[in-house]
Design a protein around this motif. Structure first.
Motif, short mmCIF file in Angstrom:
data_model
loop_
_atom_site.label_atom_id
_atom_site.label_comp_id
_atom_site.label_asym_id
_atom_site.label_seq_id
_atom_site.Cartn_x
_atom_site.Cartn_y
_atom_site.Cartn_z
N LYS A 1 36.21 -2.05 -15.02
CA LYS A 1 35.10 -1.40 -16.11
C LYS A 1 34.74 -0.71 -15.63
O LYS A 1 34.25 -1.50 -14.53
CB LYS A 1 34.76 -2.17 -16.97
N SER A 2 34.11 0.40 -15.54
CA SER A 2 33.83 1.52 -14.63
C SER A 2 31.70 0.99 -14.45
O SER A 2 31.76 0.16 -15.90
CB SER A 2 33.74 3.06 -15.06
N MET A 3 31.32 1.75 -13.64
CA MET A 3 29.94 0.21 -13.34
C MET A 3 28.97 1.65 -12.39
O MET A 3 29.06 1.78 -11.52
CB MET A 3 30.28 -0.94 -12.44
N ALA A 4 28.35 1.46 -13.09
CA ALA A 4 27.31 2.79 -12.66
C ALA A 4 26.84 2.14 -11.51
O ALA A 4 26.24 0.82 -11.55
CB ALA A 4 25.84 2.64 -13.62
N ASP B 1 27.42 7.56 -21.05
CA ASP B 1 26.71 6.27 -21.13
C ASP B 1 26.87 5.28 -20.47
O ASP B 1 27.95 5.32 -19.73
CB ASP B 1 27.06 5.69 -22.59
N ARG B 2 25.45 4.75 -19.73
CA ARG B 2 25.05 3.73 -19.44
C ARG B 2 24.94 2.50 -19.71
O ARG B 2 23.92 2.22 -20.68
CB ARG B 2 24.76 3.71 -18.54
N ARG B 3 26.62 1.60 -20.51
CA ARG B 3 26.66 0.88 -21.51
C ARG B 3 25.42 -0.28 -21.15
O ARG B 3 25.32 -1.12 -19.68
CB ARG B 3 27.99 0.01 -21.86
N GLY C 1 32.59 0.70 -20.65
CA GLY C 1 31.55 1.35 -19.39
C GLY C 1 30.90 2.21 -19.12
O GLY C 1 30.48 2.61 -20.56
N ASP C 2 30.91 2.62 -18.09
CA ASP C 2 29.73 3.46 -17.89
C ASP C 2 30.82 4.55 -16.84
O ASP C 2 31.65 4.71 -16.71
CB ASP C 2 29.49 2.97 -16.39
N GLY C 3 30.08 5.83 -17.91
CA GLY C 3 30.54 7.48 -17.71
C GLY C 3 29.88 7.95 -18.03
O GLY C 3 29.37 8.07 -19.25
N ALA C 4 30.90 9.84 -17.84
CA ALA C 4 30.18 11.04 -18.81
C ALA C 4 31.31 11.59 -19.18
O ALA C 4 32.47 11.79 -17.79
CB ALA C 4 28.68 11.56 -18.36
N ALA C 5 30.99 12.76 -19.86
CA ALA C 5 31.82 14.14 -19.48
C ALA C 5 31.12 15.17 -20.27
O ALA C 5 30.23 15.39 -20.71
CB ALA C 5 33.28 14.25 -20.53
N GLY D 1 37.08 1.45 -18.93
CA GLY D 1 36.18 0.79 -20.35
C GLY D 1 35.42 1.92 -21.39
O GLY D 1 35.77 3.16 -21.17
N ASP D 2 35.36 1.70 -22.53
CA ASP D 2 34.74 2.48 -23.40
C ASP D 2 33.22 3.34 -23.06
O ASP D 2 32.31 2.22 -23.13
CB ASP D 2 34.53 1.50 -24.86
#
Lengths: 402, 487
Positions: free
Chosen positions: B40-43, B137-139, B152-156, B262-263
């Motif tokens: 999962k991506s992690m900020a 979103d940083r979940r 997961g963490d991410g942006a678009a 991740g989401d």
């Protein structure tokens, strides 16, 4: 046209407390300890001091803001007292105030005293930068730096500029510390009094790469002071061997190093400016030949290392050779940090500039005990505050009055 | 024609191996094994929903004329500020013009697509030439729960406009229904979730098809014409099952990205859409659907213009630039989930003078420096007097953006003394292509790989947390550019 400070002011007396982790002393006790030695050396009564300059860098510890700490400690009789603060160059700044007051004729006898009570923070190193006034822009944009981390930057740029390997530079700066420990071991007032080996320094835990623990100076409590007057008054008071001020120069960064394309990060632009002016003021043409000894602001070994070149004593790129040749050792051509330096004598910020002058003064008068050098004539002190990319640089030159 | 004119994405570089989460929690929650594959991506500690949205938006608008953006909408389920417009900080970081409409969209996983619809509607009115939409979103989840594995963490980011449209907007259809699969009350840090079977059957399974039916009817498109079905869903098989009901085969259903990041919450439909756009061809019909207090469906048709859009770094660029993280404790630490002894140096006072911040907002948030009109010297920060010692003119500097200037490390150290949430701190002097320079913190570095001459990119990050007051200081940091041969 101003002709400079040379020989206009003499040092009448000096004092210095023992430096170290003085858990049982506050700033008051440290100041009194240094002052008692100083006033006895000067041979005058306290009431003859007409003005005082008080150097203390940190407000968060010690006696806080304002000048009250000094007159409260010494019970000075309602005379003018000014607190000065100029980063780690605070001590020289206090000295400069007193010297200029005497040179101007505004007063006959002036006191400069510096103190710092660092060991009330609760942790090693200097008080953290986070307590920077929250209103300042600096508090919102300054990188998250520590003192060792800011000076460690020099090493990265010096290596890149002179194409020196990490290991070679690490060894050269380690030698700087080995030399200072050897000197500090002989000084009863020094904070750190144990000789160390090259291997010990090289193996010490990293604080800010490439600087290890033994590349960093002592964080100490202490105070140092000077009473100054004119050479004429000093003689009238019965002094025969006089130490006079030959030069005091400051150079202060203006944002050019960190904002303009010229600076390469490997040296102190301010030191070079201040040194040139100080040599001119003192009438020194070839510092490598004419300087007998010097004390530099060795907050970190790398600072001392590049300063050899910035003071035009080592040729540019030549510090490594001089260090490895023992040029700056106690038995070398120009001993540096003969009292142990910031590294071992210690670094109570506001006192350090005056502590450097104290050693030069003792050496010039032949009073340096088992560290006494043979027949020194000219001593230089280099007192630096801030960071390599923006700093306050203070150079004093003192010598025999001949 | 109104539609998408550009897209961008951002997935943080750190990827936490889910095995690390499972390994630490299996003793109490052995059922986690079902979702424990992949990463999962992690900020990073200095990233949040806003900083990631800024990076995605920078990717999106690169090469576009910023002065023609008339509205900026930000979506997140975890905005850094409850009351201080987060989209306003986004606009400041991007150094967008002053006369711009900004708004925050939050409160539902549907908020990301709500922001896209708002952007489309804004452009449709004719009052706004282009609308920039960013979602980040940083979940935040509790430990040892399926959501910790799923999130997961991410942006678009999407740019909406009328010129050079790469994907035409064909329509949107929204069902609003207060179906509470989860909620987070005022002042609460974590979501409270209801039973998954009920959410799948009664929520997603009924509301999403209703929205799809609505959009297909509204646009007169048959399910068989759909080229790509984009539906974020933590229940991996559900999207294909729903798609099948409309004659959309499973090979046209986008992967939910569980294995790779991740989401990403309200950003996820846009993250998946941005990834789909990277591979889309003219004529493709993209159906994007999202569940949350009802469901929303949007239909886009890709145009010929997509061939002219310069390739973005995008989601796939970010997915490729990754660093595996195996330390679950570090993940928890970065989320403030642990009470460690950071020692006295961590007790500092990080109060921000809002007057000072406001006066220097262009410098601090937008990384705007100055350029002397007399001698052409670029300098950071912008100042009253030119820094060039040969010039020194007063009041001659005009704004000069530094954020997109390629930089190079001039000096550096790795500092173990100073307090940072990810020791050792790295920082140093950066020199820029325009010959300006400055001292900056580094981030996303590879310890031991920093050297003089290494290229860097400036990124908008958290500088400090002022915990007693709940304020976050943002500033720009230097991120080493990982050279291909070093990977």
């Amino acid at each position: 046209m101003a002709d400079g400070i040379k020989d206009k002011v003499a040092i009448l007396g000096m004092g210095c407390s023992r430096f170290g982790e003085r858990w049982d002393c506050g700033p008051e006790q440290l100041m009194v300890e240094a002052f008692q030695e100083c006033i006895a050396d000067a041979g005058i009564d306290k009431s003859e001091i007409q003005a005082a300059w008080f150097g203390q860098c940190y407000d968060e510890i010690g006696t806080g803001k304002g000048a009250l700490g000094l007159p409260f400690a010494l019970r000075l009789p309602y005379i003018p007292v000014t607190r000065v603060e100029n980063f780690c160059a605070t001590g020289t700044e206090a000295f400069r105030g007193a010297v200029y007051a005497v040179a101007s004729g505004a007063c006959d006898i002036a006191l400069a005293q510096g103190v710092e009570k660092l060991k009330d923070t609760g942790y090693g190193g200097l008080p953290a930068m986070d307590s920077v006034n929250s209103g300042s822009l600096v508090g919102q944009v300054m990188p998250n730096i520590s003192a060792p981390g800011s000076f460690a930057q020099l090493a990265s740029a010096y290596r890149a500029k002179h194409n020196i390997s990490y290991e070679d530079l690490k060894r050269a700066i380690a030698m700087v510390s080995v030399k200072s420990h050897a000197n500090g071991a002989k000084n009863p007032k020094a904070h750190l009094r144990k000789p160390v080996t090259l291997e010990q320094v090289m193996a010490s835990p990293i604080i800010a790469d490439p600087l290890g623990l033994f590349d960093c100076c002592g964080v100490s409590d202490g105070s140092a002071c000077a009473i100054v007057t004119t050479p004429e008054i000093a003689k009238s008071l019965g002094k025969t061997d006089l130490v006079t001020v030959k030069a005091i120069q400051l150079a202060v960064s203006n944002g050019q190093e960190q904002g303009y394309k010229d600076w390469d990060g490997s040296y102190f632009a301010t030191t070079r400016h201040a040194a040139k002016r100080a040599y001119q003021e003192a009438g020194i043409k070839n510092p490598r030949k004419e300087i007998s000894m010097f004390e530099v602001h060795d907050c970190f070994s790398i600072t001392e290392f590049v300063t050899y070149e910035d003071l035009y004593i080592s040729p540019e790129g030549g510090a490594t050779k001089d260090v490895m040749d023992g040029f700056f050792n106690a038995d070398g051509k120009i001993p540096c940090q003969i009292d142990g330096g910031l590294k071992c004598f210690g670094h109570p910020i506001g006192a350090s500039g005056l502590r450097m002058l104290y050693e030069m003064y003792l050496q010039l008068l032949g009073k340096a005990g088992n560290r006494q050098l043979s027949n020194p004539r000219i001593g230089l002190t280099h007192n630096l505050g801030g960071f390599p990319f923006s700093n306050v640089n203070a150079i004093s030159i003192v010598g025999r009055y001949e | 024609m109104v539609g998408i004119t550009s897209y961008g994405g951002y997935i943080p570089r750190l990827r936490l191996n889910r095995g690390a989460i499972y390994g630490a929690n299996a003793w109490m929650a052995p059922g986690l094994i079902g979702s424990a594959g992949g990463e999962k991506s992690m900020a990073n500690w200095d990233e949040d929903s806003l900083t990631m949205a800024v990076e995605a938006a920078r990717d999106c608008i690169s090469g576009f004329d910023k002065t023609r953006i008339d509205a900026t909408y930000l979506s997140s389920l975890n905005m850094p500020f409850q009351d201080r417009q987060n989209s306003g900080i986004l606009a400041a970081a991007l150094n967008l013009k002053e006369d711009i409409e900004t708004a925050d969209f939050t409160g539902s996983s549907r908020a990301g697509l709500s922001a896209v619809i708002a952007g489309i509607n804004a452009v449709k009115t004719g009052d706004y030439r282009n609308a920039l939409v960013a979602a980040g979103d940083r979940r935040i989840t509790k430990m040892a729960y399926s959501h910790e594995l799923w999130a997961g963490d991410g942006a678009a980011s999407l740019l909406i406009g009328t010129e050079n449209v790469i994907a035409e907007f064909k329509g949107a259809y929204t069902i609003t229904d207060d179906f509470i699969d989860h909620f987070r009350g005022q002042g609460e840090k974590f979501d409270y979730n209801w039973e998954e079977r009920w959410i799948k059957d009664e929520g997603i399974g009924k509301l999403v098809p209703k929205a799809i039916q609505g959009i297909l009817k509204k646009t007169g498109v048959d399910g068989k014409e759909i080229s790509r079905f984009i539906m974020p869903c933590v229940f991996g098989r559900v999207p294909s099952e729903i798609a099948a009901g409309f004659g959309i085969p499973s090979d046209k259903v986008s992967d939910n990205m569980h294995k790779v990041c991740g989401d990403t919450g309200s950003a996820h439909p846009i993250v998946m859409l941005a990834l789909a756009l990277e591979k889309a061809s003219p004529g493709d019909k993209l159906l994007v659907v999202n569940f949350g207090q009802g469901a929303v469906a949007m239909l886009f048709e890709v145009t010929d213009k997509i061939k002219n859009l310069r390739l973005r770094h995008g989601i796939s660029g970010c997915l490729a630039d990754k660093k595996a993280e195996l330390n679950y404790i570090k993940f928890l630490s970065h989320r403030g989930m642990l009470q460690q002894d950071w020692m006295m140096r961590a007790e500092g006072n990080y109060k921000t003078a809002l007057t000072t911040l406001y006066r220097s907002r262009k410098m601090i948030l937008g990384m705007v420096g100055g350029k002397c009109t007399k001698c052409s010297t670029a300098q950071f920060p912008k100042s009253e007097m030119c820094v060039n010692p040969e010039c020194g003119e007063i009041g001659t500097q005009e704004d000069c953006e530094f954020s997109d200037q390629p930089g190079t490390i001039k000096t550096y150290t790795s500092d173990l003394l100073t307090y940072t949430l990810d020791p050792p701190a790295h920082y140093g002097m950066i020199t820029f292509e325009n010959e300006g320079r400055g001292m900056f913190d580094f981030t996303d570095y590879e310890a031991g790989k920093i050297k003089v001459g290494l290229p860097v990119k400036m990124v908008f990050r958290i500088r400090n947390f002022d915990k007693p007051r709940g304020f976050i200081q943002y500033y720009w940091k230097a991120k080493p550019v990982i050279l291909k041969e070093e990977v």
